[in-house]
Structures are given as C-alpha cells and as structure tokens.
Design a protein around this motif. Sequence first.
Motif, mmCIF file in Angstrom:
data_model
loop_
_atom_site.group_PDB
_atom_site.id
_atom_site.type_symbol
_atom_site.label_atom_id
_atom_site.label_comp_id
_atom_site.label_asym_id
_atom_site.label_seq_id
_atom_site.Cartn_x
_atom_site.Cartn_y
_atom_site.Cartn_z
ATOM 1 N N PRO A 206 0.706 -0.997 0.117
ATOM 2 C CA PRO A 206 -0.021 0.078 0.192
ATOM 3 C C PRO A 206 0.801 1.278 0.070
ATOM 4 O O PRO A 206 0.610 2.210 -0.663
ATOM 5 N N ASP A 207 1.823 1.180 0.671
ATOM 6 C CA ASP A 207 2.740 2.451 0.761
ATOM 7 C C ASP A 207 3.467 2.753 -0.663
ATOM 8 O O ASP A 207 3.265 4.121 -1.075
ATOM 9 N N VAL A 208 3.925 1.626 -1.362
ATOM 10 C CA VAL A 208 4.720 1.845 -2.494
ATOM 11 C C VAL A 208 3.617 2.282 -3.392
ATOM 12 O O VAL A 208 3.754 3.392 -4.440
ATOM 13 N N LEU A 211 2.717 5.944 -3.049
ATOM 14 C CA LEU A 211 3.669 6.829 -3.447
ATOM 15 C C LEU A 211 3.563 6.865 -4.945
ATOM 16 O O LEU A 211 3.672 8.058 -5.523
ATOM 17 N N LEU A 212 3.409 5.839 -5.593
ATOM 18 C CA LEU A 212 3.440 5.831 -7.172
ATOM 19 C C LEU A 212 1.992 6.362 -7.700
ATOM 20 O O LEU A 212 2.084 7.062 -8.684
ATOM 21 N N ARG A 213 0.962 6.303 -6.953
ATOM 22 C CA ARG A 213 -0.210 6.844 -7.623
ATOM 23 C C ARG A 213 -0.167 8.462 -7.261
ATOM 24 O O ARG A 213 -0.720 9.287 -7.981
ATOM 25 N N ASP A 214 0.604 8.870 -6.248
ATOM 26 C CA ASP A 214 0.828 10.246 -5.789
ATOM 27 C C ASP A 214 1.841 10.939 -6.612
ATOM 28 O O ASP A 214 2.491 12.085 -6.545
ATOM 29 N N LYS A 215 2.528 10.126 -7.751
ATOM 30 C CA LYS A 215 3.551 10.434 -8.862
ATOM 31 C C LYS A 215 4.833 10.881 -7.919
ATOM 32 O O LYS A 215 5.606 11.979 -8.075
ATOM 33 N N PHE A 216 5.134 10.057 -7.048
ATOM 34 C CA PHE A 216 6.473 10.209 -6.140
ATOM 35 C C PHE A 216 6.313 11.688 -5.447
ATOM 36 O O PHE A 216 7.444 12.326 -4.949
ATOM 37 N N ARG A 217 5.067 12.165 -5.289
ATOM 38 C CA ARG A 217 4.839 13.450 -4.471
ATOM 39 C C ARG A 217 5.637 14.652 -5.063
ATOM 40 O O ARG A 217 5.943 15.585 -4.491
#
Length: 321
Positions: A206-208, A211-217
């Motif tokens: 879930p964390d990864v 992070l990917l869904r948020d475009k690496f922030r």
Amino acid sequence: SVIHGCHEEQDIRRLGGLRQYMPTTFLTYAIGMMALSGVPVFFSGFWSKDEILHATFSWPISQGPFLMGLAGAFLTAFYMTRQVACVFYGTYRGGKAARAIPGSPKFHADKPHESPQVMLMPLRLLAAGAILFGFVGTPAWPWFHSYFTGHATAFDLGRLFHGDTLGLMVLSTIVVALGLGTSWSLYAKFSGRKADAPDPLETMQPDVFHLLRDKFRVDEIYEATVIALVKQAATWCQRVETVLWNGLVQMVEYATLALAWLNRLIDEYLVNPGFDAGCEQLSRSGKFFSSLQDGQLPLYLRSIGVAVAALMIWLAWEWML
C-alpha cells in the motif's frame, strides 16, 4: 476509440470486458500493446527496443543506461498488460445511470459500442504498420540506420547472430515475458472485480502504491519549493512596489503639487499684483500724456509759452549764479 465507445469514460477501473463490445478496437489495441511491450519477433517495437538496448550495452562508459532500459522494458510490458487486462477482459464495470428512452417506458444502462469506421481505419493502418515494419527494421536489414549514416546495406540474416545481438534478444525476450507474466498473474482475476475494488499492488504494497499513485509526491515537492519561492518572491515584489516605488511616486506627486501651489501663490500674490500695478501705472501715464495731445491749438501755445518762460527763468538764474 475506447473513450468514445465507453461514453467518454477514462477511468480503467470503470471499464472491462470491452473485447466483446469492441472487437476491432481490441484487436488493434492488442497489436499495439504487443508492439509497445516489445513482444518478439513479428512486431516493430521488439526490434526498436533491442536497438536501444544494444546501443546502451555497447556504451563503454557505464552500464547504467542499459540496466535502466531493461527496467523500462519490464515496466512497459507490465503496465500495458495491466491495461489490456483491466480494459478488455473480465466484465464491464462501468455504465452511466439508467435513463429512459424517449417515447418508451423502458430503461436501459449505457453499454459500450464499437467506434465508427472513421476511427477504426486509422487503427487498422497503425496496427498493420506495427507488424509490417517489424520485418524491415531488423538487424538483418538495417536500412533505416544505413539511410542516416549514408552507407549501403543489404539483407544478411547472419547479422542476427553476430556478437552479442542474439544474447540481447534472448535477454530482452525474457524481461518482456516476466513483465507480461507478472502483470497477467496479478490482473487477470482483478478484471472481474468491482470498480471500487483495491488494486492488487495496493493490497500487496500500500505504501509503495500510494507513492506511485501520488506521482512520487512531485506535485507536493514542487508546491513546497518552487511555488512557495515564487509566492514569496511575489510577496516581496508587492511590498517593494507598495512601500518603495509607490512611496517614491507619491513623494514626487506631492512635491509636484506643492510646487504647483507655490507657483500659484507667487503668481496670484506677487507676480499678478506687481504686473497689474505696473500695467495700471503705465495706463494712467498713457492717459495723462494722451490728454496733452488733444488737438487744441491754444493749449499747445500756452504750453509752449509756459515752457519758454520756464527756460528763460532757468537761464537767468544760471547767469546770475
């Protein structure tokens, strides 16, 4: 074509099972997917990808670009297989709310439909190019590369077995197969789930996944750095403009107004009175002298007589002294 056939829907979680509704789109999409993923050996993408891998593998400075190319080949095969599984397999998970057919009491839910020929013909041409160009852009006949280098070339099947070419072809095929297999094992069953079901990768990591869904922030980092710096610079510019430049402009404005008032006071209370008084005195003098020239001959004779008498008295006075 998919967006059009699914009533402008663009969320792949709300698609699925489109191969039964859009067979031509599915077939051309599958060909494009295999070409982009680099499936050997009848697709142009396989040879173009191997050309890049061969160039990076032969780079004497570093193997970093080659390893990044392999990772890119794996991820491309992975996400393209994920897309095909979620969009074209399983059951349709979308559809707008049921709406009444005009003139009929029945209701129906919007279902996908095949696109018109004006959209399908370009897809067929692109799919044909993705296959046919795979036969003319191989290392056995590198006419495109030879065209740019200006060297003549001829068909030679033996080039496929020269040096490390065959080994790289086998390695890239393994990487693509791993990407395809891994993605299919994860998303073949997911395609039958509901639209709000969590992604398999989200369940596993879930964390990864977030992070990917948020475009690496990247957006958040950009907001906290570049945007914040621009806002701060804009704030300082606004303050400088308000306090400094506007203050200087207002000082010049007030100084100009003060000089204008001073000039008005000088003009009204010094220049105008002096000028007006001088003009008045000059006017009275003019009137006096004009009164002496009234055209009366007796007056002129009396004036001459008085003047002659005064002159004689003055001369006598001077002679006596």
